[in-house]
Design a protein around this motif. Structure first.
Motif, PDB file in Angstrom:
ATOM      1  N   GLY A  25      24.232 -40.276 -55.925  1.00 35.43           N
ATOM      2  CA  GLY A  25      24.862 -40.997 -56.996  1.00 35.43           C
ATOM      3  C   GLY A  25      26.071 -40.279 -57.054  1.00 35.43           C
ATOM      4  N   GLU A  26      27.018 -40.549 -58.001  1.00 36.32           N
ATOM      5  CA  GLU A  26      28.313 -39.826 -58.444  1.00 36.32           C
ATOM      6  C   GLU A  26      29.407 -40.124 -56.882  1.00 36.32           C
ATOM      7  OE1 GLU A  26      29.510 -38.250 -61.132  1.00 36.32           O
ATOM      8  OE2 GLU A  26      27.994 -39.274 -61.987  1.00 36.32           O
ATOM      9  N   GLY A  27      29.216 -41.067 -56.062  1.00 39.14           N
ATOM     10  CA  GLY A  27      29.941 -40.966 -54.845  1.00 39.14           C
ATOM     11  C   GLY A  27      29.959 -40.018 -53.999  1.00 39.14           C
ATOM     12  N   LEU A  28      28.686 -39.109 -54.165  1.00 36.25           N
ATOM     13  CA  LEU A  28      28.425 -38.104 -53.287  1.00 36.25           C
ATOM     14  C   LEU A  28      28.266 -38.478 -51.742  1.00 36.25           C
ATOM     15  CD1 LEU A  28      26.662 -35.823 -55.960  1.00 36.25           C
ATOM     16  CD2 LEU A  28      28.762 -35.250 -54.895  1.00 36.25           C
ATOM     17  N   ILE A  29      28.671 -37.770 -50.846  1.00 30.90           N
ATOM     18  CA  ILE A  29      28.465 -38.192 -49.157  1.00 30.90           C
ATOM     19  C   ILE A  29      27.502 -37.094 -48.491  1.00 30.90           C
ATOM     20  CG2 ILE A  29      30.528 -39.575 -49.083  1.00 30.90           C
ATOM     21  CD1 ILE A  29      31.753 -37.158 -47.962  1.00 30.90           C
ATOM     22  N   GLU A  30      27.353 -36.036 -49.113  1.00 29.56           N
ATOM     23  CA  GLU A  30      26.780 -35.115 -48.461  1.00 29.56           C
ATOM     24  C   GLU A  30      25.791 -33.886 -49.378  1.00 29.56           C
ATOM     25  OE1 GLU A  30      29.703 -33.676 -46.020  1.00 29.56           O
ATOM     26  OE2 GLU A  30      30.484 -32.182 -47.467  1.00 29.56           O
ATOM     27  N   ALA A  31      25.216 -33.067 -49.040  1.00 29.33           N
ATOM     28  CA  ALA A  31      24.431 -32.166 -49.584  1.00 29.33           C
ATOM     29  C   ALA A  31      24.110 -30.783 -48.904  1.00 29.33           C
ATOM     30  CB  ALA A  31      23.205 -32.798 -50.248  1.00 29.33           C
ATOM     31  N   THR A  32      24.359 -29.681 -49.493  1.00 37.16           N
ATOM     32  CA  THR A  32      23.981 -28.696 -48.952  1.00 37.16           C
ATOM     33  C   THR A  32      22.852 -27.956 -49.153  1.00 37.16           C
ATOM     34  OG1 THR A  32      26.136 -27.975 -49.139  1.00 37.16           O
ATOM     35  CG2 THR A  32      24.893 -26.080 -48.588  1.00 37.16           C
ATOM     36  N   VAL A  33      21.917 -27.889 -48.126  1.00 45.02           N
ATOM     37  CA  VAL A  33      20.411 -27.318 -48.326  1.00 45.02           C
ATOM     38  C   VAL A  33      20.761 -25.941 -49.024  1.00 45.02           C
ATOM     39  CG1 VAL A  33      18.042 -26.477 -47.426  1.00 45.02           C
ATOM     40  CG2 VAL A  33      19.284 -28.450 -46.580  1.00 45.02           C
ATOM     41  N   LEU A  34      19.790 -25.707 -50.177  1.00 42.02           N
ATOM     42  CA  LEU A  34      19.946 -24.412 -51.030  1.00 42.02           C
ATOM     43  C   LEU A  34      18.548 -23.803 -50.677  1.00 42.02           C
ATOM     44  CD1 LEU A  34      21.031 -25.118 -54.489  1.00 42.02           C
ATOM     45  CD2 LEU A  34      22.065 -23.445 -52.811  1.00 42.02           C
ATOM     46  N   GLU A  35      17.357 -24.256 -50.919  1.00 38.98           N
ATOM     47  CA  GLU A  35      16.198 -23.785 -50.846  1.00 38.98           C
ATOM     48  C   GLU A  35      15.067 -24.715 -50.524  1.00 38.98           C
ATOM     49  OE1 GLU A  35      14.899 -21.226 -53.910  1.00 38.98           O
ATOM     50  OE2 GLU A  35      13.008 -20.713 -53.074  1.00 38.98           O
ATOM     51  N   TRP A  36      14.490 -24.699 -49.407  1.00 37.38           N
ATOM     52  CA  TRP A  36      13.185 -25.468 -49.221  1.00 37.38           C
ATOM     53  C   TRP A  36      11.977 -25.136 -50.257  1.00 37.38           C
ATOM     54  CZ3 TRP A  36      13.320 -30.054 -47.019  1.00 37.38           C
ATOM     55  CH2 TRP A  36      14.406 -30.199 -45.933  1.00 37.38           C
ATOM     56  N   LEU A  37      11.591 -26.190 -50.715  1.00 30.34           N
ATOM     57  CA  LEU A  37      10.368 -25.886 -51.650  1.00 30.34           C
ATOM     58  C   LEU A  37       8.853 -25.992 -51.093  1.00 30.34           C
ATOM     59  CD1 LEU A  37      12.186 -27.397 -54.749  1.00 30.34           C
ATOM     60  CD2 LEU A  37      12.018 -25.030 -54.142  1.00 30.34           C
ATOM     61  N   VAL A  38       8.952 -26.469 -49.778  1.00 29.09           N
ATOM     62  CA  VAL A  38       7.904 -26.764 -48.984  1.00 29.09           C
ATOM     63  C   VAL A  38       7.820 -26.102 -47.624  1.00 29.09           C
ATOM     64  CG1 VAL A  38       7.092 -28.590 -50.350  1.00 29.09           C
ATOM     65  CG2 VAL A  38       8.478 -28.996 -48.459  1.00 29.09           C
ATOM     66  N   ALA A  39       6.731 -26.035 -46.936  1.00 26.99           N
ATOM     67  CA  ALA A  39       6.743 -25.317 -45.537  1.00 26.99           C
ATOM     68  C   ALA A  39       6.273 -26.483 -44.494  1.00 26.99           C
ATOM     69  CB  ALA A  39       6.163 -24.573 -45.637  1.00 26.99           C
ATOM     70  N   VAL A  40       6.562 -26.248 -43.475  1.00 30.50           N
ATOM     71  CA  VAL A  40       5.873 -27.111 -42.146  1.00 30.50           C
ATOM     72  C   VAL A  40       4.401 -27.010 -42.412  1.00 30.50           C
ATOM     73  CG1 VAL A  40       6.078 -27.623 -39.832  1.00 30.50           C
ATOM     74  CG2 VAL A  40       7.925 -27.186 -40.946  1.00 30.50           C
ATOM     75  N   GLY A  41       3.750 -28.049 -42.346  1.00 31.12           N
ATOM     76  CA  GLY A  41       2.348 -27.826 -42.318  1.00 31.12           C
ATOM     77  C   GLY A  41       1.586 -28.286 -43.851  1.00 31.12           C
ATOM     78  N   GLU A  42       2.329 -28.093 -44.516  1.00 32.30           N
ATOM     79  CA  GLU A  42       2.090 -28.134 -46.143  1.00 32.30           C
ATOM     80  C   GLU A  42       1.629 -29.762 -46.309  1.00 32.30           C
ATOM     81  OE1 GLU A  42       4.242 -25.510 -48.533  1.00 32.30           O
ATOM     82  OE2 GLU A  42       3.432 -26.897 -50.433  1.00 32.30           O
ATOM     83  N   GLN A  43       0.625 -30.090 -47.149  1.00 30.40           N
ATOM     84  CA  GLN A  43       0.381 -31.330 -47.679  1.00 30.40           C
ATOM     85  C   GLN A  43       1.113 -31.448 -48.966  1.00 30.40           C
ATOM     86  OE1 GLN A  43      -2.129 -33.904 -46.702  1.00 30.40           O
ATOM     87  NE2 GLN A  43      -1.016 -34.979 -48.737  1.00 30.40           N
ATOM     88  N   VAL A  44       1.912 -32.619 -49.201  1.00 30.30           N
ATOM     89  CA  VAL A  44       2.777 -32.537 -50.466  1.00 30.30           C
ATOM     90  C   VAL A  44       2.317 -33.793 -51.039  1.00 30.30           C
ATOM     91  CG1 VAL A  44       4.657 -31.021 -49.599  1.00 30.30           C
ATOM     92  CG2 VAL A  44       4.954 -33.418 -49.608  1.00 30.30           C
ATOM     93  N   GLU A  45       2.233 -34.002 -52.429  1.00 31.82           N
ATOM     94  CA  GLU A  45       2.411 -35.149 -52.921  1.00 31.82           C
ATOM     95  C   GLU A  45       3.517 -36.004 -53.059  1.00 31.82           C
ATOM     96  OE1 GLU A  45      -0.635 -32.788 -56.091  1.00 31.82           O
ATOM     97  OE2 GLU A  45       0.841 -34.151 -57.109  1.00 31.82           O
ATOM     98  N   ARG A  46       3.411 -37.350 -53.359  1.00 32.04           N
ATOM     99  CA  ARG A  46       4.596 -38.235 -53.772  1.00 32.04           C
ATOM    100  C   ARG A  46       5.061 -37.755 -54.878  1.00 32.04           C
ATOM    101  NH1 ARG A  46       5.702 -43.416 -55.509  1.00 32.04           N
ATOM    102  NH2 ARG A  46       7.492 -44.535 -54.138  1.00 32.04           N
ATOM    103  N   GLY A  47       6.518 -37.489 -55.008  1.00 31.95           N
ATOM    104  CA  GLY A  47       7.148 -36.963 -56.179  1.00 31.95           C
ATOM    105  C   GLY A  47       7.263 -35.510 -56.375  1.00 31.95           C
ATOM    106  N   GLU A  48       6.388 -34.935 -55.513  1.00 29.68           N
ATOM    107  CA  GLU A  48       6.441 -33.317 -55.503  1.00 29.68           C
ATOM    108  C   GLU A  48       7.883 -32.774 -54.812  1.00 29.68           C
ATOM    109  OE1 GLU A  48       3.244 -31.727 -53.729  1.00 29.68           O
ATOM    110  OE2 GLU A  48       4.290 -29.574 -53.450  1.00 29.68           O
ATOM    111  N   PRO A  49       8.660 -31.763 -55.709  1.00 30.86           N
ATOM    112  CA  PRO A  49      10.088 -31.412 -55.265  1.00 30.86           C
ATOM    113  C   PRO A  49       9.833 -30.790 -53.802  1.00 30.86           C
ATOM    114  CG  PRO A  49       9.419 -30.179 -57.134  1.00 30.86           C
ATOM    115  CD  PRO A  49       8.282 -31.257 -57.075  1.00 30.86           C
TER     116      PRO A  49
END
Lengths: 106, 246
Positions: free
Chosen positions: A12-36
């Motif tokens: 939104g807001e005409g934004l074209i890019e984002a900077t990664v701040l912090e990953w909240l999950v790890a490779v190999g982790e099972q995540v649910e739909r909608g989980e941040p």
């Protein structure tokens, strides 16, 4: 198994890019739909992006501090072979009953 | 759930999400309930931990009324809006969370009606406020297309005012003009509180001192975070939930 990749969504807001701040999950982790899954920073503020599907994380595309354009890969999941394909594949439609309309007999 | 409360000079948009321990969330200058608390992941974190999130769009912001004159943004009116939100939802007492201006207002709420506040989780705040050097007339000229330069504090606030497309910049200039006469935090409430600031926050620089002056306060610093990107930090949410669920 195959890999399915998802892009940085429209922020939104005409934004074209984002900077990664912090990953909240790890490779190999099972995540649910909608989980941040990640916190990103834009020129406006900082937001959390939710997981588009339930699945096992296979790739996190970018270290904290990296800038990813909207539409470029953000996160990938390992999925069963028959689910892999184009990003945003339309889910299989259930068969529908077809109804033919008859003109009433005069 | 969304409702509105009629207040002098502005109708206030009110939001309620989840069930359980009431938490009143007050967003920052030029932001909104949705941007500050939903997009940042706070709404999900709170409701997942048995809290009822109660938020508002401050007057001049979001879906609330946006008068264009400074007297409509006095501190008694701003604090009165918060009390009216609690009354509207029949909440006797709540934990309060805030970011930046929201934290300043949370402190003022706790000083005004201490019996209505369980605790304060305050992000991006210190003893001083960033509005004391705001040049409202200069900001209006600049916004109107003028080319005369304005001071750094004025330019910074004007940039924030323009940050969301839906913002009413004239309303925010009037609010900043009203806040110019706020002396900042001169008294610290006697409720459990935590101040959480980014290590690189250039706008709120004396948060540790604010926490130190609180009888029941502590300070958490977020490594590498700035004023703009601290709000969504996991550590900020953890500090708030720890205090609320203690």
């Amino acid at each position: 198994m195959a890999e399915r990749s998802f892009p940085v969504p429209d922020l939104g807001e005409g934004l074209i890019e984002a900077t990664v701040l912090e990953w909240l999950v790890a490779v190999g982790e099972q995540v649910e739909r909608g989980e941040p899954v990640v916190e990103v920073e834009t020129t406006k503020s900082a937001i959390e992006i939710p997981s588009p599907i339930a699945g096992i994380v296979s790739v996190l595309h970018g270290e904290p501090g990296m800038v990813i354009p909207v539409g470029q890969p953000l996160i990938s999941f390992t999925v069963p072979d028959d689910e892999a394909g184009i990003v945003g594949t339309i889910p299989e439609q259930k068969t529908r009953r077809r109804v033919r309309l008859h003109k009433p007999d005069a | 759930m969304q409702s509105r409360v009629t207040r002098p000079g502005a109708e206030i948009a009110v939001y309620s999400l989840g069930k359980g321990v009431p938490v009143l969330a007050i967003h920052g200058f030029a932001s909104s309930a949705r941007a500050n608390w939903s997009d940042s992941g706070w709404a999900r974190a709170l409701t997942a931990h048995g809290c009822r999130l109660i938020a508002l769009d401050l007057r001049g912001h979001g879906d609330s009324g946006k008068p264009h004159m400074a007297p409509a943004y006095s501190m008694p009116l701003l604090v009165g809006d918060l009390i009216a939100v609690l009354d509207e939802l029949d909440v006797g007492r709540a934990h309060v969370i805030g970011y930046s201006l929201g934290s300043r207002l949370a402190i003022q709420l706790a000083l005004t009606v201490p019996a209505r506040v369980f605790s304060l989780t305050l992000g991006g705040v210190g003893l001083e406020t960033p509005f004391c050097e705001f040049d409202a007339d200069g900001a209006r000229r600049c916004f109107g297309g003028g080319t005369e330069p304005v001071s750094v504090p004025t330019a910074r606030i004007l940039t924030m005012a323009r940050s969301l497309r839906a913002n009413d910049v004239e309303a925010l200039i009037a609010l900043a003009e009203a806040l110019r006469s706020d002396p900042g935090v001169t008294e610290v409430p006697d409720v459990p509180l935590v101040v959480v600031n980014g290590e690189s926050d250039k706008i709120a620089t004396d948060g540790a001192e604010l926490a130190r002056r609180a009888p029941l306060g502590h300070f958490v610093q977020l490594p590498a975070r700035t004023h703009a990107n601290a709000v969504s930090a996991r550590a900020f949410k953890k500090a708030g939930l720890d205090l609320i669920l203690a």
